[in-house]
Structure formats: C-alpha cells, structure tokens
Design a protein around this motif. Structure first.
Motif, PDB file in Angstrom:
ATOM      1  N   GLY A 253      83.796  10.453  40.950  1.00  0.00           N
ATOM      2  CA  GLY A 253      83.987  11.841  40.879  1.00  0.00           C
ATOM      3  C   GLY A 253      82.688  12.457  41.490  1.00  0.00           C
ATOM      4  O   GLY A 253      81.650  11.832  41.557  1.00  0.00           O
ATOM      5  N   ASP A 254      82.846  13.640  41.972  1.00  0.00           N
ATOM      6  CA  ASP A 254      81.576  14.287  42.564  1.00  0.00           C
ATOM      7  C   ASP A 254      80.613  15.151  41.639  1.00  0.00           C
ATOM      8  O   ASP A 254      80.849  16.230  41.585  1.00  0.00           O
ATOM      9  CB  ASP A 254      82.120  15.362  43.931  1.00  0.00           C
ATOM     10  N   VAL A 255      79.943  14.202  41.174  1.00  0.00           N
ATOM     11  CA  VAL A 255      78.861  14.769  40.285  1.00  0.00           C
ATOM     12  C   VAL A 255      77.749  15.458  41.021  1.00  0.00           C
ATOM     13  O   VAL A 255      77.007  16.201  40.312  1.00  0.00           O
ATOM     14  CB  VAL A 255      78.505  13.879  39.178  1.00  0.00           C
ATOM     15  N   THR A 256      77.518  15.173  42.220  1.00  0.00           N
ATOM     16  CA  THR A 256      76.307  15.777  42.838  1.00  0.00           C
ATOM     17  C   THR A 256      76.677  17.187  43.688  1.00  0.00           C
ATOM     18  O   THR A 256      75.905  17.931  43.937  1.00  0.00           O
ATOM     19  CB  THR A 256      75.699  14.933  44.196  1.00  0.00           C
ATOM     20  N   GLY A 257      78.198  17.260  43.749  1.00  0.00           N
ATOM     21  CA  GLY A 257      78.618  18.665  44.200  1.00  0.00           C
ATOM     22  C   GLY A 257      78.286  18.791  45.709  1.00  0.00           C
ATOM     23  O   GLY A 257      78.393  19.929  46.323  1.00  0.00           O
ATOM     24  N   ASP A 258      78.376  17.573  46.535  1.00  0.00           N
ATOM     25  CA  ASP A 258      78.203  17.647  47.727  1.00  0.00           C
ATOM     26  C   ASP A 258      79.594  17.497  48.451  1.00  0.00           C
ATOM     27  O   ASP A 258      79.677  17.357  49.577  1.00  0.00           O
ATOM     28  CB  ASP A 258      77.414  16.651  48.428  1.00  0.00           C
ATOM     29  N   GLY A 259      80.542  17.411  47.703  1.00  0.00           N
ATOM     30  CA  GLY A 259      81.852  17.026  48.344  1.00  0.00           C
ATOM     31  C   GLY A 259      82.416  15.798  48.069  1.00  0.00           C
ATOM     32  O   GLY A 259      83.522  15.416  48.674  1.00  0.00           O
ATOM     33  N   ARG A 260      81.834  14.729  48.169  1.00  0.00           N
ATOM     34  CA  ARG A 260      82.104  13.310  48.027  1.00  0.00           C
ATOM     35  C   ARG A 260      81.741  12.758  46.680  1.00  0.00           C
ATOM     36  O   ARG A 260      80.964  13.158  46.099  1.00  0.00           O
ATOM     37  CB  ARG A 260      80.890  12.538  49.121  1.00  0.00           C
ATOM     38  N   ALA A 261      82.739  11.837  46.529  1.00  0.00           N
ATOM     39  CA  ALA A 261      82.740  11.238  45.056  1.00  0.00           C
ATOM     40  C   ALA A 261      81.615  10.250  45.078  1.00  0.00           C
ATOM     41  O   ALA A 261      81.268   9.731  45.944  1.00  0.00           O
ATOM     42  CB  ALA A 261      83.991  10.465  44.862  1.00  0.00           C
ATOM     43  N   ASP A 262      81.030  10.436  43.621  1.00  0.00           N
ATOM     44  CA  ASP A 262      80.097   9.389  43.311  1.00  0.00           C
ATOM     45  C   ASP A 262      80.550   8.290  42.363  1.00  0.00           C
ATOM     46  O   ASP A 262      81.601   8.653  41.844  1.00  0.00           O
ATOM     47  CB  ASP A 262      78.843  10.048  42.641  1.00  0.00           C
ATOM     48  N   LEU A 263      79.895   7.299  42.287  1.00  0.00           N
ATOM     49  CA  LEU A 263      80.480   6.156  41.461  1.00  0.00           C
ATOM     50  C   LEU A 263      79.550   6.214  39.924  1.00  0.00           C
ATOM     51  O   LEU A 263      78.514   6.113  39.957  1.00  0.00           O
ATOM     52  CB  LEU A 263      80.393   4.923  42.290  1.00  0.00           C
TER      53      LEU A 263
HETATM   54 CA   LIG Z   1      78.597  13.478  45.687  1.00  0.00          CA
END
Ligand SMILES: [Ca+2]
Ligand SMILES: [Ca+2]
Ligand SMILES: [Ca+2]
Ligand SMILES: [Ca+2]
Length: 416
Positions: A253-263
């Motif tokens: 899910g994109d926890v950093t808010g940049d539009g890309r999913a994070d792990l």
């Molecule tokens: Ca992200």
C-alpha cells in the motif's frame, strides 16, 4: 525484404511475432543481418523490438513501453555481406485503454483455513459471489492466503492465492475474468510453511504487482513479482535476524503518499511483533531497499506476530496499516495511520478493537478493501468463521457492519 503491415495494439499489449522474409542475390539468407529501430523510443524502446527467426524467415515482436499510447514507426533494415542495405517501415499504433473509474467499490476474497479443500471465493463488492476456485488442486487442504487486485493487466481484479503450509510453498493467480489458475510464481526450495500474499502497484506501470512473504533464512523474506509478466523485481530480508522467532506477513500500500505502493512486512520477534516499511521506489532489480519509516515493535499482547494489510482508511492520501493478532494472541485488530508513521515514525491508532467471533488459536486475519465505494478502505476481518467488513467512516466500529458472513468454516478463514 517483404513488408510488415501496420499494427494496432492496446496499451500494455504486444504485436506478437510478425513474420517477414529476407532474401538476397549474393548473400545467403542466413547471413543477412536484420536490425530494427523505432521513431519514438519513449513509446517503443529499443528493448521492445525483439527480432527472431532464422534464414530467410524472420520475425519481429514489438513491445511498447508499459502504460504508453501513441504511434511509432518501426524500421527494419537488412544488411548483406557487402554492406548494402534495404529497409521497410511499418507503423505501430498503441491505443490507450480506459482506466477504471476512480474510487469505486472493490471486490474482496476469502480463502479457507485448514480443513476443507483449499478454496478461494471472490466476492463482488455487494457481497455476492463472483467465482470460486481451488488453486492448489483437490488434494490440498492446508488453507489458502488471498489478495485481490488486477495483476494480469486486463482491468479485471484477480485473486493471488498462496499456500498456508503443509506443502512446498506455492503462489498462483486465479484470473478474475476467466477463472484460470496460473503457474506457481515462486520457487521456495525446502520451504513448506505459511506464505503471505499481497497485491499493489509498486513500479507504477498501472498493473498491480505481487508480494510474497515467507519465513525463510532466519528473517521475514519478501519477494516482489511484477504484474502481467511475473518477472522478479526484488527478493530480500524484510526484517532483521536478531531476535527473530518466525512468521512473515506482507502487505502492499502507498504509505508514503507518492502514488506507488510500498511494501510492509511483519515477523515474530522476542521483543514483540515487528513491523517494517519499505519504500516502493527503492524496490527493483539492482536497487537497495530503503525504509519508509522506523522499525516498529508492537505490544506482545498481539501474539508472536501480526497479520497485515494496507489501505487508505481515513482518505488522507497515505495508506494506513491494519494489524491483526496472530495465533494465540489477544484477538484484537488495529489500524495505524500511515501518515503518522512516515512523517514522525509514530503509531497513531485510527481504530483498535476486538472483532466478534475471534478464535484465539487462529488470530485475526485482516484486509483493507473499499467495499462500499466511498474511496476509503474498509476493515475486513477474518475472525473464526466470520468475515466482517467494518466501514471506514464508523471506526472504531460503531453501528452495523457493512458485511457480515458466517462461512461455517471451523478452521477459520483468510481475507484479502
Ligand atoms: Ca509509496
Ligand atoms: Ca485481471
Ligand atoms: Ca506494476
Ligand atoms: Ca490514511
């Protein structure tokens, strides 16, 4: 050289192998050298011009860049032994596919726990059954982990299914459009423990990628597999070895808010369940994974580890993290703000509750899916035989649940 007709393909498609023949009065056909160039390397990069065939019968396959649309002229040039050349060109038109509407209610899935033949049920957002599948055959009864997203790239949500122990680990895709079960996406030699699966778009090409967690090598291990072609993007230890006591869960899910999913990954540690966040932009071939927030140690009351899910519950643009107690834990689930984690390394609970029906031995399996289509991820729990969807706008749970289903499965259920 014979001509190749102009081509039209949908975005993220390919032309397939296009046949043409080459011949020369002096040079044997097998010695003729064919090259290909593109008028627009952004749309059709050099690596997307794949030549094949032999002798007089040659082929070219055009693979446009992911997510791009437009038109490019591809020029094939044949060179003989004397250095003389001839060229032919054709146009490849890549048509944009219509993106799915923003927001929109999302389907979700349930996988059986141990006991019956491992079965996946894909639900429409309204709770009706879309399809069922037995992705590991009729003999496997060890349970099935589930995640839902379009990983094949046709715009239809698929189910990623992983084995839950008792067999050599497997992860397979159940195609949401056809029900077809795909090949095993992982080779996990000598590993027969629980897998964890997740789906989300890490590389930003518009197709959800697959994450797999396994308890291998003395730490939680995360594999990241690209959607559509299922090439390996990353494979790394997603938590430290010191104090590790088993278990490995993953979420995307994109926890950093940049539009890309994070792990996100979790594991069991002597000090309490560990939760680790990895910035999706640092995950890929040749890159070094970097943390998205400081490592978290949760209270030991959750059990040895925690189940994980990621999704934006409060609608602030940052995916939030749901955790659920592991086996023999306190039977609770919580949702932590992703924004607070990435901006201040602090855990701020958006919800913390005990879902009804929890069975201590099974823990609380969690998912975050927007079931009602309001743009906010709702909290799915699998507690005992019960699937419950708690509305994001009524957390901590208040009032009626959005969905509540007694599956009757004494071995519990997995949700995603
Ligand atoms: Ca992200
Ligand atoms: Ca699909
Ligand atoms: Ca992707
Ligand atoms: Ca959020």
């Amino acid at each position: 050289m014979t001509a190749v007709a102009d081509q039209s393909v949908p975005a993220n498609g390919t032309t397939g192998a296009l046949a043409f023949t080459v011949a020369d009065a002096q040079t044997p056909a097998g010695s003729l050298v064919v090259t290909a160039t593109s008028s627009d390397p952004t749309l059709v990069p050099a690596a997307g011009l794949v030549l094949g065939g032999s002798g007089g019968s040659r082929t070219v396959t055009v693979v446009p860049a992911a997510g791009r649309s437009g038109a490019a002229t591809v020029t094939l040039t044949v060179t003989d032994a004397g250095g003389l050349t001839a060229a032919r060109s054709f146009v490849v038109t890549v048509t944009a596919t219509t993106p799915p509407p923003a927001g929109g209610a999302k389907p979700y899935a349930v996988g059986t726990g141990g006991g019956p033949v491992a079965t996946v049920t894909l639900y429409n957002p309204d709770g009706t059954v879309k399809r069922t599948a037995q992705p590991f055959g009729a003999a496997y009864t060890g349970g099935v982990r589930v995640a839902v997203a379009d990983v094949t790239g046709d715009g239809v949500a698929d189910v990623v299914a992983g084995t839950a122990g008792g067999t050599w680990a497997q992860v397979r895709v159940v195609d949401g459009a056809t029900g077809a079960v795909g090949p095993n996406l992982i080779v996990a030699g000598y590993y027969s423990g629980l897998t964890s699966v997740a789906a989300g778009d890490v590389d930003g090409d518009g197709v959800a990628d697959v994450a797999v967690g396994t308890a291998e090598g003395g730490s939680p291990r995360a594999r990241l597999i690209r959607g559509r072609d299922f090439a390996r993007l990353a494979d790394f230890a997603a938590g430290p070895k010191a104090g590790y006591q088993g278990y490995a869960e993953v979420a995307l899910g994109d926890v950093t808010g940049d539009g890309r999913a994070d792990l996100l990954a979790s594991g069991g540690y002597a000090a309490g369940p560990g939760v680790f966040g990895w910035d999706g932009t640092t995950l890929g071939a040749g890159r070094t994974p970097a943390k998205a927030f400081a490592d978290q140690t949760l209270p030991t009351g959750y059990g040895k580890s925690v189940f994980l899910a990621a999704g934006d519950v409060d609608g602030d643009g940052f995916a939030d993290i749901a955790v659920g107690a592991s086996s023999w834990g306190n039977g609770r689930a919580a949702v932590y703000s992703g924004k607070a984690l990435v901006q201040s390394n602090a855990r701020a609970a958006l919800a913390d509750f005990a879902p009804a029906g929890a069975v201590a031995a099974q823990g609380v399996r969690v998912g975050l899916r927007d079931v009602d289509g309001d743009g906010k991820a709702d909290v799915l729990t699998g507690s005992g035989p019960w699937l419950t969807a708690y509305g994001a706008t009524a957390l901590p749970p208040a009032g009626a649940a959005l969905r509540r289903l007694d599956t009757g499965l004494a071995g519990g259920i997995f949700v995603g």
